[in-house]
Design a protein around this motif. Structure first.
Motif, PDB file in Angstrom:
ATOM      1  N   THR A  41       0.817  -1.219   0.000  1.00  0.00           N
ATOM      2  CA  THR A  41       0.000   0.000   0.000  1.00  0.00           C
ATOM      3  C   THR A  41       0.847   1.264   0.000  1.00  0.00           C
ATOM      4  O   THR A  41       0.301   2.349   0.105  1.00  0.00           O
ATOM      5  CB  THR A  41      -0.916   0.040   1.229  1.00  0.00           C
ATOM      6  N   SER A  42       2.120   1.155  -0.066  1.00  0.00           N
ATOM      7  CA  SER A  42       3.095   2.248  -0.054  1.00  0.00           C
ATOM      8  C   SER A  42       3.211   2.932   1.295  1.00  0.00           C
ATOM      9  O   SER A  42       3.760   4.013   1.388  1.00  0.00           O
ATOM     10  CB  SER A  42       2.822   3.272  -1.168  1.00  0.00           C
ATOM     11  N   ASN A  43       2.729   2.311   2.349  1.00  0.00           N
ATOM     12  CA  ASN A  43       2.810   2.920   3.669  1.00  0.00           C
ATOM     13  C   ASN A  43       4.128   2.681   4.384  1.00  0.00           C
ATOM     14  O   ASN A  43       4.616   3.567   5.074  1.00  0.00           O
ATOM     15  CB  ASN A  43       1.671   2.420   4.562  1.00  0.00           C
ATOM     16  N   GLY A  45       7.385   1.517   3.201  1.00  0.00           N
ATOM     17  CA  GLY A  45       8.655   1.904   2.590  1.00  0.00           C
ATOM     18  C   GLY A  45       9.757   0.867   2.638  1.00  0.00           C
ATOM     19  O   GLY A  45      10.888   1.157   2.249  1.00  0.00           O
ATOM     20  N   VAL A  48      11.653   0.137  -0.965  1.00  0.00           N
ATOM     21  CA  VAL A  48      12.222   1.210  -1.790  1.00  0.00           C
ATOM     22  C   VAL A  48      13.402   0.695  -2.612  1.00  0.00           C
ATOM     23  O   VAL A  48      14.319   0.046  -2.092  1.00  0.00           O
ATOM     24  CB  VAL A  48      12.657   2.415  -0.930  1.00  0.00           C
ATOM     25  N   LYS A  57       8.721   3.305  -4.257  1.00  0.00           N
ATOM     26  CA  LYS A  57       8.231   2.150  -3.499  1.00  0.00           C
ATOM     27  C   LYS A  57       7.798   1.098  -4.516  1.00  0.00           C
ATOM     28  O   LYS A  57       6.812   1.277  -5.236  1.00  0.00           O
ATOM     29  CB  LYS A  57       7.101   2.582  -2.573  1.00  0.00           C
ATOM     30  N   CYS A  59       6.352  -1.638  -4.384  1.00  0.00           N
ATOM     31  CA  CYS A  59       5.069  -2.334  -4.249  1.00  0.00           C
ATOM     32  C   CYS A  59       3.956  -1.595  -4.969  1.00  0.00           C
ATOM     33  O   CYS A  59       2.840  -2.111  -5.063  1.00  0.00           O
ATOM     34  CB  CYS A  59       4.705  -2.535  -2.779  1.00  0.00           C
ATOM     35  N   THR A  60       4.248  -0.398  -5.476  1.00  0.00           N
ATOM     36  CA  THR A  60       3.217   0.372  -6.183  1.00  0.00           C
ATOM     37  C   THR A  60       3.585   0.617  -7.639  1.00  0.00           C
ATOM     38  O   THR A  60       2.973   1.442  -8.302  1.00  0.00           O
ATOM     39  CB  THR A  60       2.963   1.715  -5.482  1.00  0.00           C
ATOM     40  N   GLN A 131       8.764   6.207   5.456  1.00  0.00           N
ATOM     41  CA  GLN A 131       9.118   4.834   5.809  1.00  0.00           C
ATOM     42  C   GLN A 131       8.868   4.591   7.293  1.00  0.00           C
ATOM     43  O   GLN A 131       9.042   5.491   8.108  1.00  0.00           O
ATOM     44  CB  GLN A 131      10.575   4.570   5.444  1.00  0.00           C
TER      45      GLN A 131
END
Length: 179
Positions: A41-43, A45, A48, A57, A59-60, A131
């Motif tokens: 969810t980019s929360n 970090g 990176v 990030k 994951c996004t 992060q």
């Protein structure tokens, strides 16, 4: 679909599903497990990496979106058997505990030092603000980046001073007990 990109200096071409995230491409397809996967969810970090020298990030980002670009992971920091000063700083100043967020923190810190070789503690905090570290309280991470900056500037005395926590700080070991 077929995707080709430069990863840590090597051109790679693979057949992938169009929906594959870059973090999974790096870890599962290429076996570069230094990039950690935490939230999707980019929360947090932890994932990176750099695309064309800029932290993202992973994951996004779809792996297909990285096609034709240069991707760098934490595995690229050490060169010729020598740790990057950021990696050394994390060792010297205890910038990690569990180590889960460390690869993402190191990639962000290296990018910061590439742009600003002498960041203030506030600038370091700003850079890593996207992060999450659940273990350190960030003080040792900030000291680690400051150590790396001083070391790269050739100021070993300043690096040594940064490595020593200030008396009474949260990073100073407690006499007779665990930290």
């Amino acid at each position: 679909m077929q995707v080709t990109m430069i990863v840590n200096g090597d051109e790679v071409t693979r057949e992938i599903e169009a929906r594959l995230l870059l973090v999974h491409f790096l870890r599962d397809v290429l076996g570069l497990t230094g990039t950690h996967w935490g939230c999707d969810t980019s929360n947090c970090g932890t994932c990176v990496v750099w695309i064309d020298g800029r932290p993202v990030k992973s994951c996004t980002v779809l792996a297909a979106m990285a096609g034709g670009h240069e991707v760098s992971t934490v595995e690229s920091l050490a060169r010729g058997g020598e740790l990057d000063p950021v990696q050394r700083g994390f060792m010297e100043c205890h910038g990690l505990q569990c180590g889960f967020c460390t690869p993402g923190m190191m990639m962000t810190a290296r990018a910061l030092l590439n742009e600003n070789p002498d960041p203030s503690p506030d600038e370091i905090r700003e850079a890593i603000s996207g992060q999450i570290c659940r273990c350190t309280g960030y003080a040792t991470i900030v000291r680690s980046v400051r150590w790396a900056a001083a070391y790269e500037a050739g100021d070993q005395a300043a690096a040594d001073a940064v490595a020593e926590p200030e008396p009474g700080s949260i990073a100073e070991p407690v006499a007779g007990g665990a930290q």
